[in-house]
Enzyme design. Structure first.
Site, short mmCIF file in Angstrom:
data_model
loop_
_atom_site.label_atom_id
_atom_site.label_comp_id
_atom_site.label_asym_id
_atom_site.label_seq_id
_atom_site.Cartn_x
_atom_site.Cartn_y
_atom_site.Cartn_z
N ARG A 121 5.03 56.55 -5.63
CA ARG A 121 5.17 56.46 -7.10
C ARG A 121 3.84 56.78 -7.77
O ARG A 121 2.78 56.69 -7.14
CB ARG A 121 5.63 55.05 -7.48
CG ARG A 121 7.01 54.77 -6.94
CD ARG A 121 7.62 53.53 -7.52
NE ARG A 121 8.98 53.39 -7.01
CZ ARG A 121 9.96 52.77 -7.63
NH1 ARG A 121 9.75 52.19 -8.77
NH2 ARG A 121 11.16 52.71 -7.09
N ASP A 144 16.76 46.28 -7.34
CA ASP A 144 16.68 47.65 -7.85
C ASP A 144 17.12 47.71 -9.32
O ASP A 144 17.97 46.91 -9.75
CB ASP A 144 17.61 48.53 -6.99
CG ASP A 144 17.25 50.00 -7.10
OD1 ASP A 144 16.27 50.34 -7.79
OD2 ASP A 144 17.97 50.81 -6.50
N GLY A 145 16.56 48.64 -10.05
CA GLY A 145 17.03 48.89 -11.42
C GLY A 145 16.06 48.49 -12.52
O GLY A 145 16.42 48.57 -13.70
N ASN A 146 14.84 48.09 -12.16
CA ASN A 146 13.88 47.72 -13.21
C ASN A 146 13.58 48.88 -14.14
O ASN A 146 13.49 48.72 -15.37
CB ASN A 146 12.55 47.28 -12.58
CG ASN A 146 12.68 46.02 -11.76
OD1 ASN A 146 13.68 45.33 -11.85
ND2 ASN A 146 11.66 45.73 -10.97
N GLY A 147 13.41 50.07 -13.57
CA GLY A 147 13.08 51.25 -14.36
C GLY A 147 14.21 51.59 -15.34
O GLY A 147 13.96 51.85 -16.53
N GLU A 186 7.28 53.02 1.26
CA GLU A 186 7.52 54.33 0.61
C GLU A 186 7.15 54.30 -0.89
O GLU A 186 7.04 55.35 -1.52
CB GLU A 186 8.99 54.75 0.75
CG GLU A 186 9.39 55.20 2.16
CD GLU A 186 9.53 54.05 3.15
OE1 GLU A 186 9.98 52.96 2.75
OE2 GLU A 186 9.14 54.23 4.33
N ASN A 187 6.99 53.10 -1.45
CA ASN A 187 6.69 53.00 -2.88
C ASN A 187 5.31 53.57 -3.25
O ASN A 187 5.03 53.79 -4.43
CB ASN A 187 6.78 51.54 -3.37
CG ASN A 187 8.21 51.06 -3.55
OD1 ASN A 187 8.50 49.87 -3.43
ND2 ASN A 187 9.14 51.98 -3.85
N TRP A 188 4.45 53.83 -2.26
CA TRP A 188 3.15 54.46 -2.54
C TRP A 188 3.33 55.84 -3.15
O TRP A 188 2.40 56.39 -3.74
CB TRP A 188 2.32 54.58 -1.27
CG TRP A 188 1.96 53.24 -0.68
CD1 TRP A 188 2.49 52.68 0.45
CD2 TRP A 188 1.03 52.29 -1.20
NE1 TRP A 188 1.93 51.44 0.67
CE2 TRP A 188 1.03 51.17 -0.33
CE3 TRP A 188 0.19 52.26 -2.32
CZ2 TRP A 188 0.23 50.06 -0.54
CZ3 TRP A 188 -0.61 51.13 -2.52
CH2 TRP A 188 -0.58 50.06 -1.65
C1 FPP Z 1 13.10 48.74 -8.09
O1 FPP Z 1 13.31 49.17 -9.41
C2 FPP Z 1 12.09 47.72 -8.05
C3 FPP Z 1 10.89 47.84 -7.45
C4 FPP Z 1 10.43 49.05 -6.75
C5 FPP Z 1 9.91 46.75 -7.46
C6 FPP Z 1 10.46 45.37 -7.42
C7 FPP Z 1 9.42 44.49 -7.94
C8 FPP Z 1 9.61 43.44 -8.77
C9 FPP Z 1 10.91 42.93 -9.19
C10 FPP Z 1 8.43 42.72 -9.34
C11 FPP Z 1 7.52 42.06 -8.40
C12 FPP Z 1 8.13 41.21 -7.36
C13 FPP Z 1 7.78 39.94 -7.06
C14 FPP Z 1 8.31 39.26 -5.82
C15 FPP Z 1 6.89 39.16 -7.91
P1 FPP Z 1 13.05 50.69 -9.78
O2 FPP Z 1 11.71 50.78 -10.39
O3 FPP Z 1 13.23 51.54 -8.57
O4 FPP Z 1 14.17 50.91 -10.83
P2 FPP Z 1 14.95 52.28 -11.13
O5 FPP Z 1 15.65 52.68 -9.86
O6 FPP Z 1 15.89 51.88 -12.22
O7 FPP Z 1 13.90 53.26 -11.58
#
Ligand code: FPP
Length: 228
Positions: free
Chosen positions: A67, A16-19, A63-65
């Protein structure tokens, strides 16, 4: 079978936390997901080095659909590229790919790519990398319980034998990054006796040293499985 000093065989991660990682840098969310894929690469390599037999990563939940369409398509694109570009790396590091969740319902090109990658890595033995794609634990449990019922017996053993993770070692440690403290419909059955570890680090910042720190803490935990 190698069981390393920390004693863990199977670790799962809610990445979690990419965004937020991207936002802090004034970058689009997709840049955070790209950095997240880099972290996946590094951590999978480290998992093997740290003697883990299996690692399960929550890449896309059922549930990610919800988005925005663009983000969903960015994530699917990254996934496809990851599987394609890392096949050689899996071979070099003896990584066997596995996909859990309702992935057969994904677009035909993704399904074909996954089928090919599963076949190409089937003989690898060092680490199993299970990627959860279109995965929801409640959906997994409904499927497992239905299969158990069709086989005539709804017992815990029968449900467990029908889970997507049935051929994997028991889950020892579940890690979630980014400071959120919940399971978000991930491996609910498998987490029954897993140790939970939460860190404030955002997923793209999570390093092999962080994984090692989680495993060190795991090694110090007293697992009693309901006993004394
Ligand atoms: C959560 O961060 C992350 C995800 C919903 C996707 C995870 C996917 C990857 C790391 C890339 C692809 C994976 C592989 C195995 C190649 P968020 O977007 O919810 O972050 P936020 O809460 O900060 O917005």
């Amino acid at each position: 079978m190698t069981i390393s000093d920390h004693g863990a065989r199977h670790v799962a991660i809610i990445m979690d936390g990419n965004g937020r990682w991207a936002k802090k840098r004034l970058l689009p969310r997709v840049a955070g997901h790209k950095a997240g894929v880099e972290a996946v690469r590094t951590i999978v390599r480290a998992a093997g080095d740290l003697g883990l037999e299996a690692m399960t990563l929550y890449a896309f939940s059922s549930e990610n659909w919800k988005r925005p369409e663009e983000e969903v398509s960015d994530l699917m694109g990254l996934m496809k590229r990851f599987i394609l570009s890392d096949l050689d790396e899996f071979a070099a590091n003896d990584v066997k790919l596995k996909v859990i969740g309702n992935w057969r319902a994904l677009a035909p090109d993704v399904v074909a790519l996954i089928d090919n990658a599963l076949e190409r890595t089937a003989g690898n033995k060092r680490t199993t990398l299970a990627v959860a794609l279109n995965y929801g634990a409640q959906d997994e449990l409904v499927r497992a319980a239905s299969a158990a019922a069709a086989q005539g017996d709804i017992t815990a053993e029968a449900i467990e034998a029908n889970l997507d993770t049935a051929d994997m070692p028991p889950l020892d440690l579940l890690i979630r990054t980014s400071g959120e403290v919940r399971l978000s419909n991930f491996l609910l059955w498998q987490s029954a006796y897993a140790e939970l570890y939460f860190t404030d680090k955002l997923w793209p910042d999570f390093t092999p040293a962080d994984l090692k720190a989680a495993l060190d803490q795991f090694a110090r935990r007293d697992r009693r499985y309901g006993g004394l």
